[in-house]
Motif scaffolding. Structure first.
Motif, PDB file in Angstrom:
ATOM      1  N   LEU A  24       0.835  -1.195   0.000  1.00  0.00           N
ATOM      2  CA  LEU A  24       0.000   0.000   0.000  1.00  0.00           C
ATOM      3  C   LEU A  24       0.868   1.241   0.000  1.00  0.00           C
ATOM      4  CD1 LEU A  24      -2.892   1.140   0.207  1.00  0.00           C
ATOM      5  CD2 LEU A  24      -2.604   1.157   2.667  1.00  0.00           C
ATOM      6  N   LEU A  25       0.697   2.078  -1.015  1.00  0.00           N
ATOM      7  CA  LEU A  25       1.435   3.346  -1.065  1.00  0.00           C
ATOM      8  C   LEU A  25       0.430   4.473  -0.881  1.00  0.00           C
ATOM      9  CD1 LEU A  25       4.036   3.368  -3.960  1.00  0.00           C
ATOM     10  CD2 LEU A  25       4.442   3.696  -1.531  1.00  0.00           C
ATOM     11  N   LEU A  33      -3.010   0.279  -3.829  1.00  0.00           N
ATOM     12  CA  LEU A  33      -2.647  -1.040  -3.316  1.00  0.00           C
ATOM     13  C   LEU A  33      -2.239  -1.893  -4.518  1.00  0.00           C
ATOM     14  CD1 LEU A  33      -2.691  -3.522  -1.412  1.00  0.00           C
ATOM     15  CD2 LEU A  33      -5.141  -3.608  -1.730  1.00  0.00           C
ATOM     16  N   SER A  34      -0.955  -2.285  -4.564  1.00  0.00           N
ATOM     17  CA  SER A  34      -0.498  -3.110  -5.693  1.00  0.00           C
ATOM     18  C   SER A  34      -0.408  -4.548  -5.238  1.00  0.00           C
ATOM     19  CB  SER A  34       0.885  -2.662  -6.162  1.00  0.00           C
ATOM     20  OG  SER A  34       0.881  -1.310  -6.432  1.00  0.00           O
ATOM     21  N   LEU A  35      -0.821  -5.421  -6.117  1.00  0.00           N
ATOM     22  CA  LEU A  35      -0.839  -6.836  -5.771  1.00  0.00           C
ATOM     23  C   LEU A  35      -0.138  -7.629  -6.854  1.00  0.00           C
ATOM     24  CD1 LEU A  35      -2.239  -8.187  -3.404  1.00  0.00           C
ATOM     25  CD2 LEU A  35      -4.064  -8.857  -4.936  1.00  0.00           C
ATOM     26  N   ASN A  36       0.781  -8.466  -6.416  1.00  0.00           N
ATOM     27  CA  ASN A  36       1.430  -9.353  -7.379  1.00  0.00           C
ATOM     28  C   ASN A  36       1.876 -10.573  -6.586  1.00  0.00           C
ATOM     29  OD1 ASN A  36       2.647 -10.505  -9.507  1.00  0.00           O
ATOM     30  ND2 ASN A  36       4.211  -8.912  -9.821  1.00  0.00           N
ATOM     31  N   SER A  45      -6.997   1.285  -6.372  1.00  0.00           N
ATOM     32  CA  SER A  45      -6.518   2.587  -5.929  1.00  0.00           C
ATOM     33  C   SER A  45      -7.662   3.504  -5.537  1.00  0.00           C
ATOM     34  CB  SER A  45      -5.652   3.233  -7.005  1.00  0.00           C
ATOM     35  OG  SER A  45      -6.366   3.318  -8.195  1.00  0.00           O
ATOM     36  N   LEU A  46      -7.292   4.534  -4.824  1.00  0.00           N
ATOM     37  CA  LEU A  46      -8.263   5.493  -4.312  1.00  0.00           C
ATOM     38  C   LEU A  46      -7.887   6.869  -4.769  1.00  0.00           C
ATOM     39  CD1 LEU A  46      -8.450   5.189  -0.499  1.00  0.00           C
ATOM     40  CD2 LEU A  46     -10.044   4.332  -2.184  1.00  0.00           C
TER      41      LEU A  46
END
Ligand SMILES: Cc1cc2nc3c(=O)[nH]c(=O)nc-3n(C[C@H](O)[C@H](O)[C@H](O)COP(=O)(O)O)c2cc1C
Length: 488
Positions: A24-25, A33-36, A45-46
Protein backbone atom coordinates in the motif's frame (compact mmCIF):
# COMPACT_ATOMS: atom_id res chain seq x y z
CA UNK A 1 -12.51 -13.83 2.32
CA UNK A 2 -12.37 -10.35 3.75
CA UNK A 3 -14.49 -9.34 6.71
CA UNK A 4 -14.57 -5.64 5.88
CA UNK A 5 -15.63 -2.93 8.31
CA UNK A 6 -17.18 0.03 6.55
CA UNK A 7 -14.99 3.01 7.38
CA UNK A 8 -13.52 5.85 5.41
CA UNK A 9 -12.15 4.65 2.04
CA UNK A 10 -8.45 4.75 2.99
CA UNK A 11 -9.05 2.67 6.10
CA UNK A 12 -11.02 0.19 4.03
CA UNK A 13 -8.18 -0.04 1.50
CA UNK A 14 -5.80 -0.73 4.38
CA UNK A 15 -7.98 -3.69 5.40
CA UNK A 16 -7.74 -4.99 1.81
CA UNK A 17 -3.95 -4.53 1.88
CA UNK A 18 -3.59 -6.62 5.03
CA UNK A 19 -6.01 -9.29 3.84
CA UNK A 20 -4.41 -9.61 0.40
CA UNK A 21 -0.85 -9.08 1.58
CA UNK A 22 -0.34 -6.30 -0.97
CA UNK A 23 1.77 -3.16 -1.06
CA UNK A 24 0.00 0.00 0.00
CA UNK A 25 1.43 3.35 -1.07
CA UNK A 26 -0.24 6.43 0.34
CA UNK A 27 -0.07 9.91 -1.02
CA UNK A 28 -1.97 13.10 -0.36
CA UNK A 29 -5.60 12.37 -1.28
CA UNK A 30 -4.65 9.18 -3.09
CA UNK A 31 -3.52 5.65 -2.32
CA UNK A 32 -2.66 2.59 -4.34
CA UNK A 33 -2.65 -1.04 -3.32
CA UNK A 34 -0.50 -3.11 -5.69
CA UNK A 35 -0.84 -6.84 -5.77
CA UNK A 36 1.43 -9.35 -7.38
CA UNK A 37 1.23 -12.54 -5.37
CA UNK A 38 -0.77 -15.74 -4.99
CA UNK A 39 -3.92 -13.70 -4.30
CA UNK A 40 -3.89 -11.84 -7.60
CA UNK A 41 -2.27 -9.35 -9.89
CA UNK A 42 -3.10 -5.68 -10.44
CA UNK A 43 -4.11 -2.80 -8.26
CA UNK A 44 -6.87 -1.14 -6.30
CA UNK A 45 -6.52 2.59 -5.93
CA UNK A 46 -8.26 5.49 -4.31
CA UNK A 47 -8.59 9.04 -5.38
CA UNK A 48 -10.24 11.74 -3.27
CA UNK A 49 -11.78 14.55 -5.33
CA UNK A 50 -12.94 16.45 -2.25
CA UNK A 51 -13.76 15.32 1.29
CA UNK A 52 -16.85 13.18 0.95
CA UNK A 53 -16.26 12.05 -2.65
CA UNK A 54 -13.68 9.34 -3.34
CA UNK A 55 -13.20 7.14 -6.40
CA UNK A 56 -12.29 3.52 -5.65
CA UNK A 57 -10.74 1.92 -8.72
CA UNK A 58 -10.19 -1.78 -9.42
CA UNK A 59 -7.88 -2.94 -12.19
CA UNK A 60 -7.09 -6.41 -10.99
CA UNK A 61 -7.31 -10.12 -11.63
CA UNK A 62 -7.87 -12.23 -8.53
CA UNK A 63 -6.44 -15.74 -8.56
CA UNK A 64 -9.66 -17.19 -7.17
CA UNK A 65 -13.10 -15.85 -6.25
CA UNK A 66 -12.67 -13.04 -3.74
CA UNK A 67 -15.49 -12.64 -1.24
CA UNK A 68 -15.98 -9.48 0.78
CA UNK A 69 -18.36 -9.41 3.73
CA UNK A 70 -19.10 -5.75 4.19
CA UNK A 71 -20.28 -4.71 7.66
CA UNK A 72 -22.18 -1.45 7.20
CA UNK A 73 -21.51 1.33 9.66
CA UNK A 74 -23.80 3.89 11.26
CA UNK A 75 -22.32 6.56 9.00
CA UNK A 76 -24.22 5.62 5.93
CA UNK A 77 -22.00 5.60 2.82
CA UNK A 78 -23.26 5.50 -0.76
CA UNK A 79 -21.58 3.54 -3.53
CA UNK A 80 -22.15 4.48 -7.17
CA UNK A 81 -20.57 1.70 -9.20
CA UNK A 82 -19.85 0.69 -12.75
CA UNK A 83 -17.93 -2.34 -14.02
CA UNK A 84 -16.07 -1.83 -17.27
CA UNK A 85 -15.07 -5.47 -17.47
CA UNK A 86 -15.87 -8.37 -15.19
CA UNK A 87 -18.84 -8.65 -12.87
CA UNK A 88 -19.77 -9.03 -9.22
CA UNK A 89 -22.27 -11.13 -7.28
CA UNK A 90 -24.08 -9.27 -4.49
CA UNK A 91 -26.15 -10.63 -1.67
CA UNK A 92 -27.96 -8.42 0.81
CA UNK A 93 -29.44 -9.68 4.09
CA UNK A 94 -32.66 -11.65 3.80
CA UNK A 95 -32.06 -12.37 0.15
CA UNK A 96 -31.91 -15.99 -0.87
CA UNK A 97 -30.01 -15.60 -4.12
CA UNK A 98 -27.03 -13.47 -4.97
CA UNK A 99 -27.68 -10.92 -7.73
CA UNK A 100 -25.29 -10.38 -10.59
CA UNK A 101 -24.13 -6.86 -11.33
CA UNK A 102 -22.90 -7.13 -14.89
CA UNK A 103 -20.66 -5.21 -17.20
CA UNK A 104 -21.62 -1.63 -18.07
CA UNK A 105 -24.58 -1.57 -15.72
CA UNK A 106 -25.13 1.35 -13.37
CA UNK A 107 -25.76 0.57 -9.77
CA UNK A 108 -26.11 2.43 -6.50
CA UNK A 109 -25.85 0.74 -3.12
CA UNK A 110 -26.08 1.73 0.49
CA UNK A 111 -26.43 -0.58 3.46
CA UNK A 112 -28.64 -0.56 6.49
CA UNK A 113 -26.50 0.36 9.53
CA UNK A 114 -25.14 -2.69 11.37
CA UNK A 115 -26.20 -5.08 8.64
CA UNK A 116 -23.93 -7.07 6.39
CA UNK A 117 -23.81 -7.67 2.64
CA UNK A 118 -21.71 -10.06 0.64
CA UNK A 119 -19.85 -9.21 -2.57
CA UNK A 120 -18.04 -11.76 -4.66
CA UNK A 121 -15.56 -10.81 -7.38
CA UNK A 122 -14.88 -13.85 -9.56
CA UNK A 123 -11.30 -15.03 -9.96
CA UNK A 124 -9.32 -15.48 -13.17
CA UNK A 125 -11.01 -12.66 -15.04
CA UNK A 126 -9.93 -9.06 -15.30
CA UNK A 127 -12.01 -6.84 -13.05
CA UNK A 128 -11.97 -3.19 -14.14
CA UNK A 129 -14.38 -1.16 -12.17
CA UNK A 130 -14.94 2.14 -10.44
CA UNK A 131 -17.01 2.87 -7.32
CA UNK A 132 -17.66 6.43 -6.28
CA UNK A 133 -17.91 6.43 -2.52
CA UNK A 134 -19.88 9.25 -1.00
CA UNK A 135 -19.67 10.08 2.69
CA UNK A 136 -22.62 12.43 3.24
CA UNK A 137 -21.45 13.50 6.70
CA UNK A 138 -18.36 15.03 5.09
CA UNK A 139 -20.33 16.95 2.50
CA UNK A 140 -21.33 19.72 4.91
CA UNK A 141 -19.73 22.72 3.42
CA UNK A 142 -21.55 25.98 3.21
CA UNK A 143 -19.04 27.38 0.79
CA UNK A 144 -19.61 24.73 -1.85
CA UNK A 145 -22.85 24.70 -3.78
CA UNK A 146 -21.95 21.45 -5.50
CA UNK A 147 -21.55 19.60 -2.22
CA UNK A 148 -24.73 21.04 -0.73
CA UNK A 149 -26.67 20.15 -3.85
CA UNK A 150 -25.18 16.68 -3.98
CA UNK A 151 -26.18 16.06 -0.40
CA UNK A 152 -29.71 17.35 -1.04
CA UNK A 153 -30.02 15.19 -4.13
CA UNK A 154 -28.84 12.10 -2.28
CA UNK A 155 -31.42 12.56 0.43
CA UNK A 156 -34.01 12.99 -2.31
CA UNK A 157 -32.99 9.75 -4.02
CA UNK A 158 -32.63 7.77 -0.85
CA UNK A 159 -35.60 9.40 0.78
CA UNK A 160 -37.48 7.00 -1.48
CA UNK A 161 -36.33 4.27 0.80
CA UNK A 162 -36.65 4.37 4.52
CA UNK A 163 -33.42 6.01 5.69
CA UNK A 164 -32.68 3.00 7.86
CA UNK A 165 -33.03 0.38 5.14
CA UNK A 166 -30.56 -0.80 2.58
CA UNK A 167 -30.86 0.84 -0.80
CA UNK A 168 -30.14 -0.93 -4.06
CA UNK A 169 -30.64 0.34 -7.54
CA UNK A 170 -29.58 -1.82 -10.47
CA UNK A 171 -29.83 0.39 -13.53
CA UNK A 172 -29.87 -0.19 -17.24
CA UNK A 173 -26.84 -0.89 -19.35
CA UNK A 174 -25.41 2.59 -19.76
CA UNK A 175 -22.60 3.30 -22.21
CA UNK A 176 -22.39 7.00 -21.46
CA UNK A 177 -21.15 6.37 -17.93
CA UNK A 178 -18.65 3.94 -19.48
CA UNK A 179 -16.91 6.77 -21.30
CA UNK A 180 -16.09 8.40 -17.97
CA UNK A 181 -15.28 5.18 -16.14
CA UNK A 182 -12.87 4.18 -18.87
CA UNK A 183 -11.00 7.46 -18.49
CA UNK A 184 -10.72 6.88 -14.73
CA UNK A 185 -9.71 3.22 -14.82
CA UNK A 186 -7.27 3.52 -17.71
CA UNK A 187 -5.54 6.72 -16.69
CA UNK A 188 -1.78 6.26 -16.42
CA UNK A 189 -0.72 9.85 -15.95
CA UNK A 190 0.23 10.95 -12.46
CA UNK A 191 1.03 14.60 -13.20
CA UNK A 192 -1.24 17.62 -12.90
CA UNK A 193 -2.92 17.06 -16.26
CA UNK A 194 -3.60 13.43 -15.32
CA UNK A 195 -5.17 14.50 -12.02
CA UNK A 196 -7.37 17.11 -13.71
CA UNK A 197 -8.55 14.63 -16.34
CA UNK A 198 -9.37 12.03 -13.71
CA UNK A 199 -11.15 14.54 -11.48
CA UNK A 200 -13.28 15.77 -14.36
CA UNK A 201 -14.05 12.17 -15.35
CA UNK A 202 -15.08 11.31 -11.76
CA UNK A 203 -17.48 14.26 -11.67
CA UNK A 204 -18.69 13.25 -15.15
CA UNK A 205 -19.29 9.70 -13.99
CA UNK A 206 -21.25 10.85 -10.95
CA UNK A 207 -23.34 13.25 -13.02
CA UNK A 208 -23.97 10.58 -15.63
CA UNK A 209 -25.06 8.05 -13.00
CA UNK A 210 -27.36 10.45 -11.20
CA UNK A 211 -28.86 11.48 -14.56
CA UNK A 212 -29.27 7.82 -15.60
CA UNK A 213 -30.89 6.99 -12.27
CA UNK A 214 -33.33 9.90 -12.50
CA UNK A 215 -33.99 9.10 -16.13
CA UNK A 216 -34.75 5.42 -15.40
CA UNK A 217 -37.06 6.31 -12.55
CA UNK A 218 -38.92 9.09 -14.39
CA UNK A 219 -39.10 7.95 -17.98
CA UNK A 220 -39.08 4.19 -18.26
CA UNK A 221 -41.45 4.57 -21.21
CA UNK A 222 -39.01 6.63 -23.27
CA UNK A 223 -37.06 3.56 -24.37
CA UNK A 224 -36.76 3.49 -28.15
CA UNK A 225 -38.55 0.93 -30.16
CA UNK A 226 -35.50 -1.35 -30.45
CA UNK A 227 -34.95 -4.90 -29.32
CA UNK A 228 -32.14 -5.87 -26.95
CA UNK A 229 -30.30 -7.50 -29.88
CA UNK A 230 -30.55 -4.32 -31.93
CA UNK A 231 -29.21 -2.27 -29.02
CA UNK A 232 -26.30 -4.60 -28.48
CA UNK A 233 -25.60 -4.45 -32.25
CA UNK A 234 -25.28 -0.69 -31.85
CA UNK A 235 -22.98 -1.18 -28.89
CA UNK A 236 -20.73 -3.38 -31.03
CA UNK A 237 -20.64 -0.70 -33.69
CA UNK A 238 -18.13 1.10 -31.44
CA UNK A 239 -15.57 -1.64 -32.16
CA UNK A 240 -16.08 -1.27 -35.89
CA UNK A 241 -15.61 2.50 -35.62
CA UNK A 242 -12.40 2.05 -33.61
CA UNK A 243 -10.99 -0.37 -36.18
CA UNK A 244 -11.77 2.03 -39.02
CA UNK A 245 -11.09 5.26 -37.19
CA UNK A 246 -9.22 6.85 -40.13
CA UNK A 247 -12.22 6.41 -42.48
CA UNK A 248 -15.12 8.74 -43.13
CA UNK A 249 -17.80 6.50 -41.53
CA UNK A 250 -20.98 8.06 -42.92
CA UNK A 251 -24.29 7.23 -41.21
CA UNK A 252 -25.40 5.36 -44.36
CA UNK A 253 -22.45 2.96 -44.06
CA UNK A 254 -23.02 2.40 -40.32
CA UNK A 255 -26.68 1.78 -40.99
CA UNK A 256 -25.78 -0.83 -43.63
CA UNK A 257 -23.35 -2.54 -41.20
CA UNK A 258 -25.80 -2.76 -38.32
CA UNK A 259 -28.73 -3.65 -40.57
CA UNK A 260 -30.79 -0.88 -38.97
CA UNK A 261 -32.45 2.02 -40.75
CA UNK A 262 -30.66 5.36 -40.23
CA UNK A 263 -33.63 6.55 -38.17
CA UNK A 264 -33.55 3.53 -35.85
CA UNK A 265 -29.79 3.75 -35.58
CA UNK A 266 -29.97 7.43 -34.71
CA UNK A 267 -32.55 6.90 -31.95
CA UNK A 268 -30.66 3.87 -30.58
CA UNK A 269 -27.39 5.82 -30.35
CA UNK A 270 -29.21 8.71 -28.75
CA UNK A 271 -30.77 6.36 -26.20
CA UNK A 272 -27.47 4.61 -25.35
CA UNK A 273 -25.08 7.54 -25.48
CA UNK A 274 -27.24 10.64 -25.26
CA UNK A 275 -26.11 12.22 -28.52
CA UNK A 276 -26.15 11.92 -32.30
CA UNK A 277 -24.18 9.36 -34.31
CA UNK A 278 -21.83 12.06 -35.59
CA UNK A 279 -21.07 13.25 -32.08
CA UNK A 280 -20.60 9.66 -30.95
CA UNK A 281 -18.13 8.96 -33.78
CA UNK A 282 -16.34 12.24 -33.05
CA UNK A 283 -15.96 11.25 -29.38
CA UNK A 284 -14.33 7.95 -30.36
CA UNK A 285 -11.98 9.77 -32.75
CA UNK A 286 -10.99 12.24 -30.02
CA UNK A 287 -10.50 9.50 -27.44
CA UNK A 288 -8.20 7.69 -29.88
CA UNK A 289 -6.32 10.94 -30.53
CA UNK A 290 -5.72 11.38 -26.82
CA UNK A 291 -4.42 7.81 -26.58
CA UNK A 292 -2.05 8.44 -29.47
CA UNK A 293 -0.70 11.57 -27.77
CA UNK A 294 -0.10 9.52 -24.63
CA UNK A 295 1.45 6.52 -26.29
CA UNK A 296 3.35 7.78 -29.34
CA UNK A 297 5.55 10.64 -30.44
CA UNK A 298 3.35 11.50 -33.41
CA UNK A 299 2.76 15.21 -33.91
CA UNK A 300 -0.61 16.99 -33.94
CA UNK A 301 -1.08 16.84 -37.73
CA UNK A 302 -0.22 13.16 -37.94
CA UNK A 303 -2.68 12.32 -35.17
CA UNK A 304 -5.37 14.55 -36.64
CA UNK A 305 -5.31 12.68 -39.97
CA UNK A 306 -4.78 9.29 -38.37
CA UNK A 307 -8.06 9.54 -36.43
CA UNK A 308 -10.00 10.59 -39.51
CA UNK A 309 -10.12 14.40 -39.44
CA UNK A 310 -9.36 16.28 -42.64
CA UNK A 311 -9.03 19.73 -41.08
CA UNK A 312 -6.51 20.53 -38.38
CA UNK A 313 -8.38 23.58 -37.14
CA UNK A 314 -11.63 21.64 -36.80
CA UNK A 315 -9.78 18.85 -34.97
CA UNK A 316 -8.20 21.37 -32.57
CA UNK A 317 -11.53 22.98 -31.83
CA UNK A 318 -13.28 19.68 -31.14
CA UNK A 319 -10.38 18.44 -29.00
CA UNK A 320 -10.48 21.63 -26.95
CA UNK A 321 -14.26 21.42 -26.54
CA UNK A 322 -13.93 17.90 -25.20
CA UNK A 323 -10.80 18.09 -23.06
CA UNK A 324 -10.45 21.79 -22.33
CA UNK A 325 -6.95 22.07 -23.85
CA UNK A 326 -5.68 22.53 -27.37
CA UNK A 327 -4.03 19.43 -28.82
CA UNK A 328 -0.73 21.33 -29.17
CA UNK A 329 -0.81 22.28 -25.46
CA UNK A 330 -1.68 18.73 -24.53
CA UNK A 331 1.29 17.51 -26.60
CA UNK A 332 3.56 20.01 -24.81
CA UNK A 333 2.54 18.89 -21.34
CA UNK A 334 3.40 15.34 -22.39
CA UNK A 335 6.78 16.46 -23.67
CA UNK A 336 7.33 18.09 -20.30
CA UNK A 337 6.35 14.76 -18.90
CA UNK A 338 9.42 13.46 -20.65
CA UNK A 339 11.62 15.64 -18.50
CA UNK A 340 13.98 14.25 -15.94
CA UNK A 341 12.59 11.35 -13.95
CA UNK A 342 14.06 9.10 -11.28
CA UNK A 343 13.32 5.62 -10.03
CA UNK A 344 15.12 4.12 -7.07
CA UNK A 345 14.51 0.56 -5.98
CA UNK A 346 16.06 -2.18 -3.95
CA UNK A 347 16.00 -5.88 -4.83
CA UNK A 348 17.39 -9.18 -3.59
CA UNK A 349 20.06 -10.92 -5.67
CA UNK A 350 19.46 -14.60 -6.50
CA UNK A 351 21.76 -16.83 -4.40
CA UNK A 352 23.98 -17.76 -7.38
CA UNK A 353 24.82 -14.13 -8.19
CA UNK A 354 28.57 -13.54 -7.83
CA UNK A 355 31.09 -10.85 -8.68
CA UNK A 356 31.17 -11.95 -12.28
CA UNK A 357 27.39 -11.63 -12.67
CA UNK A 358 27.46 -8.18 -11.12
CA UNK A 359 30.24 -7.27 -13.55
CA UNK A 360 28.07 -8.45 -16.48
CA UNK A 361 25.13 -6.36 -15.29
CA UNK A 362 27.38 -3.37 -14.98
CA UNK A 363 28.83 -3.77 -18.48
CA UNK A 364 25.36 -4.01 -20.09
CA UNK A 365 24.11 -1.09 -18.02
CA UNK A 366 27.05 1.10 -18.95
CA UNK A 367 26.57 0.73 -22.67
CA UNK A 368 22.73 0.75 -22.70
CA UNK A 369 22.35 3.63 -20.28
CA UNK A 370 24.86 5.73 -22.08
CA UNK A 371 22.92 5.56 -25.32
CA UNK A 372 19.63 6.30 -23.51
CA UNK A 373 21.09 9.24 -21.62
CA UNK A 374 20.31 7.49 -18.35
CA UNK A 375 22.63 8.09 -15.44
CA UNK A 376 22.62 6.82 -11.87
CA UNK A 377 24.19 4.40 -9.53
CA UNK A 378 23.99 0.72 -8.69
CA UNK A 379 24.93 -0.50 -5.24
CA UNK A 380 25.54 -4.16 -4.54
CA UNK A 381 26.02 -5.04 -0.92
CA UNK A 382 25.69 -8.47 0.72
CA UNK A 383 23.27 -9.84 -1.88
CA UNK A 384 21.13 -6.73 -1.98
CA UNK A 385 20.93 -4.37 -4.96
CA UNK A 386 20.02 -0.74 -4.68
CA UNK A 387 19.77 1.24 -7.88
CA UNK A 388 18.94 4.81 -8.74
CA UNK A 389 18.26 5.53 -12.41
CA UNK A 390 17.53 9.00 -13.77
CA UNK A 391 16.86 10.29 -17.28
CA UNK A 392 13.98 10.95 -19.71
CA UNK A 393 10.77 9.73 -18.07
CA UNK A 394 9.65 7.32 -20.74
CA UNK A 395 13.09 5.71 -21.06
CA UNK A 396 13.49 5.37 -17.31
CA UNK A 397 10.07 3.73 -16.98
CA UNK A 398 10.79 1.35 -19.85
CA UNK A 399 14.17 0.39 -18.45
CA UNK A 400 12.65 -0.23 -15.02
CA UNK A 401 10.09 -2.60 -16.55
CA UNK A 402 12.95 -4.50 -18.21
CA UNK A 403 15.06 -4.62 -15.05
CA UNK A 404 12.11 -5.86 -12.98
CA UNK A 405 11.84 -8.91 -15.25
CA UNK A 406 15.54 -9.80 -14.87
CA UNK A 407 15.88 -13.30 -13.39
CA UNK A 408 19.11 -12.47 -11.55
CA UNK A 409 17.18 -10.74 -8.79
CA UNK A 410 13.73 -10.79 -7.16
CA UNK A 411 11.51 -8.87 -4.72
CA UNK A 412 12.10 -5.57 -6.53
CA UNK A 413 10.69 -2.81 -4.32
CA UNK A 414 10.35 0.77 -5.48
CA UNK A 415 11.88 3.20 -3.01
CA UNK A 416 11.03 6.42 -4.79
CA UNK A 417 9.85 7.55 -8.21
CA UNK A 418 9.02 10.93 -9.66
CA UNK A 419 10.24 13.94 -11.62
CA UNK A 420 13.10 16.08 -10.45
CA UNK A 421 14.72 19.31 -11.58
CA UNK A 422 18.30 18.10 -12.13
CA UNK A 423 20.44 14.98 -12.16
CA UNK A 424 22.23 13.68 -9.09
CA UNK A 425 24.74 11.76 -11.20
CA UNK A 426 26.54 13.02 -14.23
CA UNK A 427 27.35 9.60 -15.59
CA UNK A 428 26.40 5.99 -15.13
CA UNK A 429 28.33 4.40 -12.26
CA UNK A 430 28.56 1.62 -9.75
CA UNK A 431 28.84 2.29 -6.08
CA UNK A 432 29.91 -0.18 -3.42
CA UNK A 433 29.29 -0.23 0.27
CA UNK A 434 32.06 -1.77 2.24
CA UNK A 435 31.42 -3.70 5.42
CA UNK A 436 32.47 -0.72 7.49
CA UNK A 437 29.51 1.15 6.18
CA UNK A 438 31.40 3.35 3.78
CA UNK A 439 29.80 3.93 0.42
CA UNK A 440 32.34 4.20 -2.36
CA UNK A 441 30.99 6.09 -5.32
CA UNK A 442 32.79 6.74 -8.53
CA UNK A 443 31.74 10.25 -9.44
CA UNK A 444 32.97 12.16 -12.47
CA UNK A 445 35.91 9.83 -12.80
CA UNK A 446 36.99 10.07 -9.14
CA UNK A 447 36.26 7.66 -6.35
CA UNK A 448 34.49 9.30 -3.46
CA UNK A 449 33.68 7.79 -0.10
CA UNK A 450 30.50 8.53 1.75
CA UNK A 451 30.21 7.70 5.42
CA UNK A 452 27.04 5.78 6.05
CA UNK A 453 28.30 4.49 9.36
CA UNK A 454 25.37 5.76 11.36
CA UNK A 455 22.98 4.04 9.00
CA UNK A 456 24.87 0.90 8.14
CA UNK A 457 26.69 0.56 11.46
CA UNK A 458 25.62 -2.74 12.87
CA UNK A 459 23.03 -3.82 10.40
CA UNK A 460 22.34 -7.41 9.65
CA UNK A 461 20.90 -8.99 6.54
CA UNK A 462 17.41 -8.50 7.94
CA UNK A 463 17.55 -4.73 7.93
CA UNK A 464 19.39 -4.68 4.61
CA UNK A 465 16.13 -5.86 3.08
CA UNK A 466 14.20 -3.03 4.66
CA UNK A 467 12.97 -0.37 2.28
CA UNK A 468 13.37 2.18 5.04
CA UNK A 469 17.12 1.71 5.17
CA UNK A 470 17.44 2.25 1.42
CA UNK A 471 15.16 5.26 1.57
CA UNK A 472 17.69 6.69 4.02
CA UNK A 473 20.64 5.69 1.83
CA UNK A 474 18.98 7.48 -1.07
CA UNK A 475 18.50 10.57 1.05
CA UNK A 476 22.13 10.49 2.15
CA UNK A 477 23.21 10.10 -1.48
CA UNK A 478 21.08 13.01 -2.59
CA UNK A 479 21.85 15.36 0.27
CA UNK A 480 25.59 14.67 -0.06
CA UNK A 481 25.52 15.82 -3.65
CA UNK A 482 23.31 18.81 -2.93
CA UNK A 483 25.52 19.95 -0.06
CA UNK A 484 28.57 19.68 -2.23
CA UNK A 485 30.14 17.03 0.05
CA UNK A 486 30.99 15.23 -3.12
CA UNK A 487 32.33 17.36 -5.90
CA UNK A 488 35.03 17.29 -8.53
C1 LIG B 1 20.09 -5.22 -10.37
C2 LIG B 1 20.07 -5.03 -11.86
C3 LIG B 1 20.27 -3.77 -12.39
C4 LIG B 1 20.26 -3.57 -13.76
N1 LIG B 1 20.45 -2.31 -14.25
C5 LIG B 1 20.43 -2.11 -15.59
C6 LIG B 1 20.61 -0.82 -16.12
O1 LIG B 1 20.78 0.17 -15.42
N2 LIG B 1 20.60 -0.69 -17.49
C7 LIG B 1 20.42 -1.74 -18.32
O2 LIG B 1 20.38 -1.55 -19.53
N3 LIG B 1 20.24 -2.98 -17.83
C8 LIG B 1 20.24 -3.20 -16.49
N4 LIG B 1 20.06 -4.46 -16.00
C9 LIG B 1 19.97 -5.56 -16.96
C10 LIG B 1 18.59 -5.65 -17.58
O3 LIG B 1 17.73 -6.33 -16.72
C11 LIG B 1 18.66 -6.44 -18.92
O4 LIG B 1 19.26 -7.67 -18.70
C12 LIG B 1 19.46 -5.70 -19.94
O5 LIG B 1 19.05 -4.36 -20.03
C13 LIG B 1 19.29 -6.36 -21.32
O6 LIG B 1 20.09 -5.63 -22.18
P1 LIG B 1 20.14 -5.99 -23.74
O7 LIG B 1 18.72 -5.77 -24.21
O8 LIG B 1 21.12 -5.01 -24.29
O9 LIG B 1 20.59 -7.41 -23.80
C14 LIG B 1 20.06 -4.67 -14.62
C15 LIG B 1 19.85 -5.93 -14.07
C16 LIG B 1 19.86 -6.12 -12.71
C17 LIG B 1 19.64 -7.49 -12.14
Amino acid sequence: MLDLKEKNPLEMLRQFAVNLNGDLLEDLGAAKLSLNNGNGKGYISLYEVFPGLTAWIYNIEFTRDYTIDLNFSKNRLFYFGYHLSGYQMTKFPNEGMAKKIGERQNFILSGEPDSKAQFKIPGKIRFESCFLIIEPNKLDNRRSNTKTQLKAHLSEIFGEANAKQSYRYFGNIDFRTGFYTERIVKNKRTDLVGRLLVESAILGMLASQIAAHDHDIDTESLQPDLTKEELSGIALMGDYIKENIGEKLPVKELSRRTGLSPKKLQSGVRFLYGHSINKYTANIRLERARELFNETDMNVSQICYKVGYTSRSFFSKQFQDRYGVLPSDYRNTLRKDNLLYEISYRSMAKPDVDGETVGDILMTSKSNNNSLDITGSLIYHRNVFFQLIEGPRRDVLELYEKIKKDSRHFDVQTIWKGSKPSRDFTEWDMAMISDEGVLTIPHDGNTQELGLGHLMGDIGQQSLESKNLWRKVRNVLKTSFENGDISD
